[in-house]
Structures are given as structure tokens and as C-alpha cells.
Design a protein around this motif. Structure first.
Motif, PDB file in Angstrom:
ATOM      1  N   SER A  54     -46.176  -8.452  29.630  1.00  0.00           N
ATOM      2  CA  SER A  54     -46.077  -7.173  29.383  1.00  0.00           C
ATOM      3  C   SER A  54     -44.640  -6.282  29.941  1.00  0.00           C
ATOM      4  O   SER A  54     -44.292  -5.325  29.393  1.00  0.00           O
ATOM      5  N   ASP A  55     -44.049  -6.994  30.903  1.00  0.00           N
ATOM      6  CA  ASP A  55     -42.986  -6.322  31.375  1.00  0.00           C
ATOM      7  C   ASP A  55     -41.868  -6.278  30.422  1.00  0.00           C
ATOM      8  O   ASP A  55     -40.767  -5.643  30.350  1.00  0.00           O
ATOM      9  N   GLU A  56     -41.853  -7.442  29.482  1.00  0.00           N
ATOM     10  CA  GLU A  56     -40.504  -7.686  28.585  1.00  0.00           C
ATOM     11  C   GLU A  56     -41.283  -8.005  27.120  1.00  0.00           C
ATOM     12  O   GLU A  56     -41.063  -9.165  26.829  1.00  0.00           O
ATOM     13  N   PRO A  57     -41.703  -6.953  26.454  1.00  0.00           N
ATOM     14  CA  PRO A  57     -42.780  -7.458  25.068  1.00  0.00           C
ATOM     15  C   PRO A  57     -41.878  -8.021  23.967  1.00  0.00           C
ATOM     16  O   PRO A  57     -42.191  -8.581  23.263  1.00  0.00           O
ATOM     17  N   ASP A  58     -40.437  -7.656  24.144  1.00  0.00           N
ATOM     18  CA  ASP A  58     -39.762  -8.150  23.062  1.00  0.00           C
ATOM     19  C   ASP A  58     -39.402  -9.768  23.090  1.00  0.00           C
ATOM     20  O   ASP A  58     -38.561 -10.261  22.285  1.00  0.00           O
ATOM     21  N   VAL A  59     -39.371 -10.265  24.371  1.00  0.00           N
ATOM     22  CA  VAL A  59     -39.146 -11.454  24.480  1.00  0.00           C
ATOM     23  C   VAL A  59     -40.214 -12.325  24.263  1.00  0.00           C
ATOM     24  O   VAL A  59     -41.236 -12.299  24.957  1.00  0.00           O
ATOM     25  N   ILE A  60     -40.124 -13.232  23.330  1.00  0.00           N
ATOM     26  CA  ILE A  60     -41.212 -14.056  22.750  1.00  0.00           C
ATOM     27  C   ILE A  60     -40.969 -15.336  22.902  1.00  0.00           C
ATOM     28  O   ILE A  60     -40.097 -15.857  22.312  1.00  0.00           O
ATOM     29  N   LEU A  61     -41.995 -16.308  23.285  1.00  0.00           N
ATOM     30  CA  LEU A  61     -41.902 -17.633  23.446  1.00  0.00           C
ATOM     31  C   LEU A  61     -42.974 -18.131  22.410  1.00  0.00           C
ATOM     32  O   LEU A  61     -43.750 -17.729  22.325  1.00  0.00           O
ATOM     33  N   THR A  62     -42.361 -19.137  21.696  1.00  0.00           N
ATOM     34  CA  THR A  62     -43.320 -19.859  20.658  1.00  0.00           C
ATOM     35  C   THR A  62     -43.128 -21.331  20.960  1.00  0.00           C
ATOM     36  O   THR A  62     -42.282 -21.728  21.437  1.00  0.00           O
ATOM     37  N   THR A  63     -44.308 -21.980  20.775  1.00  0.00           N
ATOM     38  CA  THR A  63     -44.716 -23.054  21.016  1.00  0.00           C
ATOM     39  C   THR A  63     -45.879 -23.665  20.177  1.00  0.00           C
ATOM     40  O   THR A  63     -46.161 -23.101  18.923  1.00  0.00           O
ATOM     41  N   THR A  64     -46.082 -24.989  20.153  1.00  0.00           N
ATOM     42  CA  THR A  64     -47.311 -25.459  19.580  1.00  0.00           C
ATOM     43  C   THR A  64     -48.500 -25.598  20.220  1.00  0.00           C
ATOM     44  O   THR A  64     -48.451 -25.660  21.459  1.00  0.00           O
ATOM     45  N   PRO A  65     -49.700 -25.554  19.748  1.00  0.00           N
ATOM     46  CA  PRO A  65     -50.786 -25.858  20.610  1.00  0.00           C
ATOM     47  C   PRO A  65     -51.137 -27.103  21.547  1.00  0.00           C
ATOM     48  O   PRO A  65     -51.095 -26.920  22.732  1.00  0.00           O
ATOM     49  N   ALA A  66     -50.439 -28.103  20.851  1.00  0.00           N
ATOM     50  CA  ALA A  66     -50.436 -29.368  21.445  1.00  0.00           C
ATOM     51  C   ALA A  66     -49.477 -29.271  22.783  1.00  0.00           C
ATOM     52  O   ALA A  66     -49.556 -29.683  23.714  1.00  0.00           O
ATOM     53  N   ALA A  67     -48.407 -28.600  22.372  1.00  0.00           N
ATOM     54  CA  ALA A  67     -47.086 -28.592  23.955  1.00  0.00           C
ATOM     55  C   ALA A  67     -47.680 -27.427  24.837  1.00  0.00           C
ATOM     56  O   ALA A  67     -47.638 -27.644  25.942  1.00  0.00           O
ATOM     57  N   LEU A  68     -48.454 -26.391  24.297  1.00  0.00           N
ATOM     58  CA  LEU A  68     -48.906 -25.543  25.233  1.00  0.00           C
ATOM     59  C   LEU A  68     -50.057 -26.250  25.993  1.00  0.00           C
ATOM     60  O   LEU A  68     -50.258 -25.941  27.107  1.00  0.00           O
ATOM     61  N   GLY A  69     -51.002 -26.987  25.333  1.00  0.00           N
ATOM     62  CA  GLY A  69     -51.839 -27.857  26.156  1.00  0.00           C
ATOM     63  C   GLY A  69     -51.450 -28.528  27.131  1.00  0.00           C
ATOM     64  O   GLY A  69     -51.882 -28.711  28.338  1.00  0.00           O
ATOM     65  N   THR A  70     -50.335 -29.453  26.919  1.00  0.00           N
ATOM     66  CA  THR A  70     -49.810 -30.450  27.585  1.00  0.00           C
ATOM     67  C   THR A  70     -49.198 -29.537  28.833  1.00  0.00           C
ATOM     68  O   THR A  70     -49.568 -29.922  29.905  1.00  0.00           O
ATOM     69  N   PHE A  71     -48.553 -28.516  28.513  1.00  0.00           N
ATOM     70  CA  PHE A  71     -48.088 -27.631  29.877  1.00  0.00           C
ATOM     71  C   PHE A  71     -49.302 -26.953  30.542  1.00  0.00           C
ATOM     72  O   PHE A  71     -48.983 -27.178  31.858  1.00  0.00           O
ATOM     73  N   ILE A  72     -50.355 -26.694  30.222  1.00  0.00           N
ATOM     74  CA  ILE A  72     -51.329 -26.108  30.904  1.00  0.00           C
ATOM     75  C   ILE A  72     -51.935 -27.270  31.649  1.00  0.00           C
ATOM     76  O   ILE A  72     -52.142 -26.985  32.886  1.00  0.00           O
ATOM     77  N   ARG A  73     -52.201 -28.191  31.207  1.00  0.00           N
ATOM     78  CA  ARG A  73     -52.689 -29.562  31.940  1.00  0.00           C
ATOM     79  C   ARG A  73     -51.946 -30.014  33.000  1.00  0.00           C
ATOM     80  O   ARG A  73     -52.373 -30.483  34.038  1.00  0.00           O
ATOM     81  N   ALA A  74     -50.404 -29.973  32.820  1.00  0.00           N
ATOM     82  CA  ALA A  74     -49.515 -30.371  33.628  1.00  0.00           C
ATOM     83  C   ALA A  74     -49.532 -29.336  34.887  1.00  0.00           C
ATOM     84  O   ALA A  74     -49.642 -29.648  36.173  1.00  0.00           O
ATOM     85  N   ALA A  75     -49.669 -27.946  34.605  1.00  0.00           N
ATOM     86  CA  ALA A  75     -49.710 -27.014  35.694  1.00  0.00           C
ATOM     87  C   ALA A  75     -50.988 -27.088  36.464  1.00  0.00           C
ATOM     88  O   ALA A  75     -50.866 -26.843  37.709  1.00  0.00           O
ATOM     89  N   LYS A  76     -52.033 -27.262  35.895  1.00  0.00           N
ATOM     90  CA  LYS A  76     -53.315 -27.266  36.547  1.00  0.00           C
ATOM     91  C   LYS A  76     -53.354 -28.700  37.373  1.00  0.00           C
ATOM     92  O   LYS A  76     -53.888 -28.711  38.417  1.00  0.00           O
ATOM     93  N   GLY A  77     -52.675 -29.445  36.979  1.00  0.00           N
ATOM     94  CA  GLY A  77     -52.602 -30.963  37.877  1.00  0.00           C
ATOM     95  C   GLY A  77     -51.450 -30.757  39.035  1.00  0.00           C
ATOM     96  O   GLY A  77     -51.336 -31.821  39.686  1.00  0.00           O
ATOM     97  N   GLY A  78     -50.821 -29.806  39.013  1.00  0.00           N
ATOM     98  CA  GLY A  78     -49.992 -29.578  40.000  1.00  0.00           C
ATOM     99  C   GLY A  78     -48.677 -29.915  40.007  1.00  0.00           C
ATOM    100  O   GLY A  78     -47.583 -30.050  40.809  1.00  0.00           O
TER     101      GLY A  78
END
Length: 87
Positions: A54-78
Motif C-alpha cells: 500500500s505504501d508504494e502501489p506502483d511497484v509491482i512484483l510478479t511471480t508464478t504460483p509455484a515460486a510464491l509457494g516455495t518462498f512462503i514455505r521457506a519463510a514459514k520454515g525460518g
């Protein structure tokens, strides 16, 4: 199809960066609270996830569902815990 435009930072010649508007229906993350510091997510095209803050709505990151899922699992795993340091 998105309309492409050349970045104003690109000089004349062949090494240019082109930008396109990504039509999207943005949804605020259920983990975002009221006010600022909200994360928004959209699926503007098949196999594409778009994220913005919300602070910078013009900056958009695009990815794939698979890559986002991998990132989220890694973040949750520490996997990224040591990057922030002490607060």
C-alpha cells in the motif's frame, strides 16, 4: 494484451526497458490490518501472481504460483530469519 511503453530511463538504441500496465483486480491480504502497511495480491493472467504494498502501489512484483509457494514455505520454515537481525 497490455499496452507496452518504453521506460523514460532507456536511451535511444537497442538496450531498452519496456513496461506494461498489468490489469488486475487487487485483493488485500487477510493478514493486513486496517490502515497502512497492507499487502495486495492479484492474478492478472494465467500462471501469474502480482504483489504490491500500500505504501508504494506502483511497484509491482510478479511471480508464478509455484515460486510464491516455495518462498512462503521457506519463510514459514525460518529460511530468512537471520536476514533481519535483532530488532
Amino acid at each position: 494484451m497490455p499496452a507496452w511503453r518504453k521506460s523514460s530511463y532507456s536511451a535511444q538504441g537497442s538496450s531498452c526497458i519496456y513496461l506494461a500496465e498489468v490489469p488486475a483486480s487487487w485483493q488485500k491480504s487477510s493478514y493486513s490490518h486496517e490502515g497502512s502497511n497492507c499487502v495486495y495480491v492479484a492474478a492478472p493472467a494465467p500462471h501469474t501472481i502480482a504483489l504490491r504494498e500500500s505504501d508504494e502501489p506502483d511497484v509491482i512484483l510478479t511471480t508464478t504460483p509455484a515460486a510464491l509457494g516455495t518462498f512462503i514455505r521457506a519463510a514459514k520454515g525460518g529460511a530468512f530469519d537471520g536476514l533481519i537481525g535483532d530488532r
